[in-house]
Design an enzyme around this catalytic site. Structure first.
Site, short mmCIF file in Angstrom:
data_model
loop_
_atom_site.label_atom_id
_atom_site.label_comp_id
_atom_site.label_asym_id
_atom_site.label_seq_id
_atom_site.Cartn_x
_atom_site.Cartn_y
_atom_site.Cartn_z
NE ARG A 220 -30.95 11.63 -43.01
CZ ARG A 220 -30.15 10.71 -43.56
NH1 ARG A 220 -29.78 10.83 -44.82
NH2 ARG A 220 -29.72 9.69 -42.86
CE LYS A 242 -51.86 18.51 -36.55
NZ LYS A 242 -52.92 18.83 -35.55
CD GLU A 284 -62.00 19.97 -39.10
OE1 GLU A 284 -61.76 20.98 -38.41
OE2 GLU A 284 -61.61 18.83 -38.79
CE LYS A 326 -54.56 24.26 -39.70
NZ LYS A 326 -55.03 23.18 -40.59
CD GLU A 336 -51.68 20.25 -32.52
OE1 GLU A 336 -52.35 20.47 -33.54
OE2 GLU A 336 -51.55 19.12 -32.01
NE ARG A 340 -51.32 23.46 -36.73
CZ ARG A 340 -50.56 23.15 -37.76
NH1 ARG A 340 -49.30 23.54 -37.80
NH2 ARG A 340 -51.06 22.48 -38.79
CG ASN A 344 -56.57 19.28 -32.80
OD1 ASN A 344 -56.77 18.82 -33.91
ND2 ASN A 344 -55.36 19.61 -32.37
CG HIS A 347 -60.31 17.35 -34.03
ND1 HIS A 347 -61.20 18.39 -34.13
CD2 HIS A 347 -59.79 17.19 -35.28
CE1 HIS A 347 -61.21 18.85 -35.37
NE2 HIS A 347 -60.38 18.14 -36.09
CG HIS A 351 -58.95 12.10 -33.57
ND1 HIS A 351 -57.79 12.79 -33.34
CD2 HIS A 351 -59.43 12.56 -34.76
CE1 HIS A 351 -57.58 13.64 -34.33
NE2 HIS A 351 -58.56 13.53 -35.19
CG HIS A 364 -61.68 14.02 -39.66
ND1 HIS A 364 -61.18 13.57 -38.45
CD2 HIS A 364 -61.41 15.37 -39.69
CE1 HIS A 364 -60.63 14.57 -37.78
NE2 HIS A 364 -60.76 15.67 -38.50
#
Length: 470
Positions: A220, A242, A284, A326, A336, A340, A344, A347, A351, A364
């Site tokens: 956990r 993330k 990026e 960032k 997010e 935030r 992206n 993206h 993606h 990527h």
């Protein structure tokens, strides 16, 4: 004219010491161009000395007082003050590195160390200070291990009483799966690691994401440290917590938010990074300039050759500035829920390209580069930005040697794009939301209120190009 004389002298002095990025993101006093010129009336040296003495030794407020004081903390805008308090200069700290602090609540702040040429003792001391127990597991891949695993294993062991174990995984985006990530959990259990143990991610974004996710769910939640070795990981994926893995139906669809104890960046590791991956990471960096940091974008335009040639100073500046951006965004919106998501940019399209083309076909950053020009094209179609900005985006992608279109043999078509974009994590209540550019350079919107026809027209244009049609 007396003021103008002193202004010119002040400007010359400032431009000899300030970099083009010395002011915060387009706020406060703008950077002063080294090409600044001003005509002045002749003035004698005695008069010059008298005027300078009067201005510097009195509290008289002149029209140019801001130029004399803009570098002091009291005159910086709020965002600049926050940045100033979060960045420790290597000069003032007498260190070979900079530190950017990620400010979070509940005492979860952590540092990003950015430097080069750390010796083993220095690296080991820094890293051990972020390990709470006496057990650590370094996880890397079979591409990075031959270069850096022994170095960091040795650095962590010497001068401390921490037991270090290692695990080497296969390299590549196509290995970013639940099955491979489970290998990390298996190793933790075999070694009998407890909740005080620390996982260490040594590698690029794939390793960082998987190790972070394993740390988030093992017993956990246990601590982990990011040791990124690619530009992509240094400027983006290692910062912000993330973590996750890909699913056959979508990229990064299984994961968790789990912040590291620290991020340790040694830019010397980029010496072994292939050119293609260096270029991928630069996409990026470009993103930050487009969405929130216009002066940074201009700096990139002027310094792209230095970045591609791996100039140490340029890389360190670009990485530090990216991490500052960032960190500010993560502080404002860790999970997010809003701002935030603007990180992206490109993206959602990107993606879809990665997934639809098969994971590993595109890096990527390459897919994001194509996605970014698609987002810019769509924004221009709606009249949100002018075509001159679209042209600048194309030009900087060309300069960075990044792709801006799909190849002839791409399997992507309009239906595939729309289907995969519909699986994006930013979809809310069945409605697709995109990050689009809006207004001047450095501004964007995260919105579901856009023209669907413009989106579909953009997709058709890019698909038509990849099919060889005009």
């Amino acid at each position: 004219w007396l003021y103008l004389f002193f202004l010119e002298r002040t400007v010359r002095s400032l431009t000899s010491t300030l970099s083009p990025l010395s002011n915060p993101r387009g706020t406060g006093t703008p950077p002063i161009s080294t090409s600044f010129k001003m005509r002045l009336l002749p003035i004698t040296p005695p008069t010059t000395l008298l005027i300078s003495t009067l201005i510097l030794t009195t509290n008289v407020v002149t029209p140019f007082t801001p130029l004399l004081t803009f570098a002091s903390k009291s005159t910086l805008p709020p965002t600049a003050n926050a940045r100033s308090s979060s960045v420790l200069s290597s000069a003032t700290a007498d260190k070979t590195y900079d530190v950017v602090k990620v400010d979070l609540d509940d005492s979860r702040d952590y540092p990003i160390y950015i430097g080069a040429g750390y010796d083993d003792a220095e690296a080991g001391e820094i890293l051990r200070s972020h390990i709470k127990g006496n057990r650590a597991l370094i996880v890397t891949n079979d591409r990075i291990a031959p270069f850096y695993l022994e170095k960091y294993e040795k650095a962590l062991k010497e001068g401390g009483d921490i037991r270090i174990d290692t695990l080497i995984l296969p390299d590549g985006e196509h290995h970013k799966t639940l099955d491979v990530m489970t290998t990390i959990l298996d190793k933790c259990l075999e070694l009998g690691l407890d909740r005080k143990s620390t996982l260490i991610a040594l590698g690029g974004g794939v390793i960082g994401d998987m190790v972070g996710f394993a740390a988030a769910i093992y017993q956990r939640g246990v601590n982990f440290i990011q040791l990124p070795t690619t530009v992509m990981a240094m400027v983006d994926s290692s910062v912000g917590g993330k973590t996750g893995v890909n699913h056959p139906l979508g990229k990064n669809m299984v994961g968790a938010f789990h912040q590291p104890q620290c991020v340790f960046i040694d830019t010397d590791t980029l010496s072994t990074l292939p050119d293609r991956e260096l270029q991928s990471g630069i996409s990026e960096i470009i993103k930050y300039g487009l969405i929130r940091d216009a002066p940074f974008f201009q700096w990139q335009e002027e310094n792209m050759e230095r970045l591609l040639s791996r100039d140490a100073g340029a890389l360190r500046e670009a990485i530090k500035r990216s991490c500052e951006n960032k960190a500010e965004v993560v502080k404002a919106d860790e999970l997010e829920a809003g701002v935030r998501a603007t990180l992206n940019l490109g993206h959602t399209f990107g993606h879809a390209i990665e997934n639809g083309s098969g994971y590993g076909t595109w890096l990527h950053g390459e897919a994001v580069a194509i996605g970014t020009v698609m987002a810019a094209t769509m924004s221009a179609k709606m009249g949100w930005i002018d075509t001159a900005l679209v042209e600048r985006i194309y030009q900087i992608m060309y300069a960075a040697k990044l792709p801006t279109e799909l190849p002839v043999d791409s399997p992507m078509d309009e239906e595939t794009f729309l289907r995969l974009m519909g699986l994006d994590k930013k979809v809310a209540d069945g409605k697709l939301r995109l990050i689009l550019l809006n207004g001047e350079l450095g501004n964007c919107l995260f919105t579901g209120d856009f023209c669907e026809d413009a989106m579909k027209e953009t997709i058709r244009e890019f698909v038509a190009e990849c099919a060889g049609k005009k």
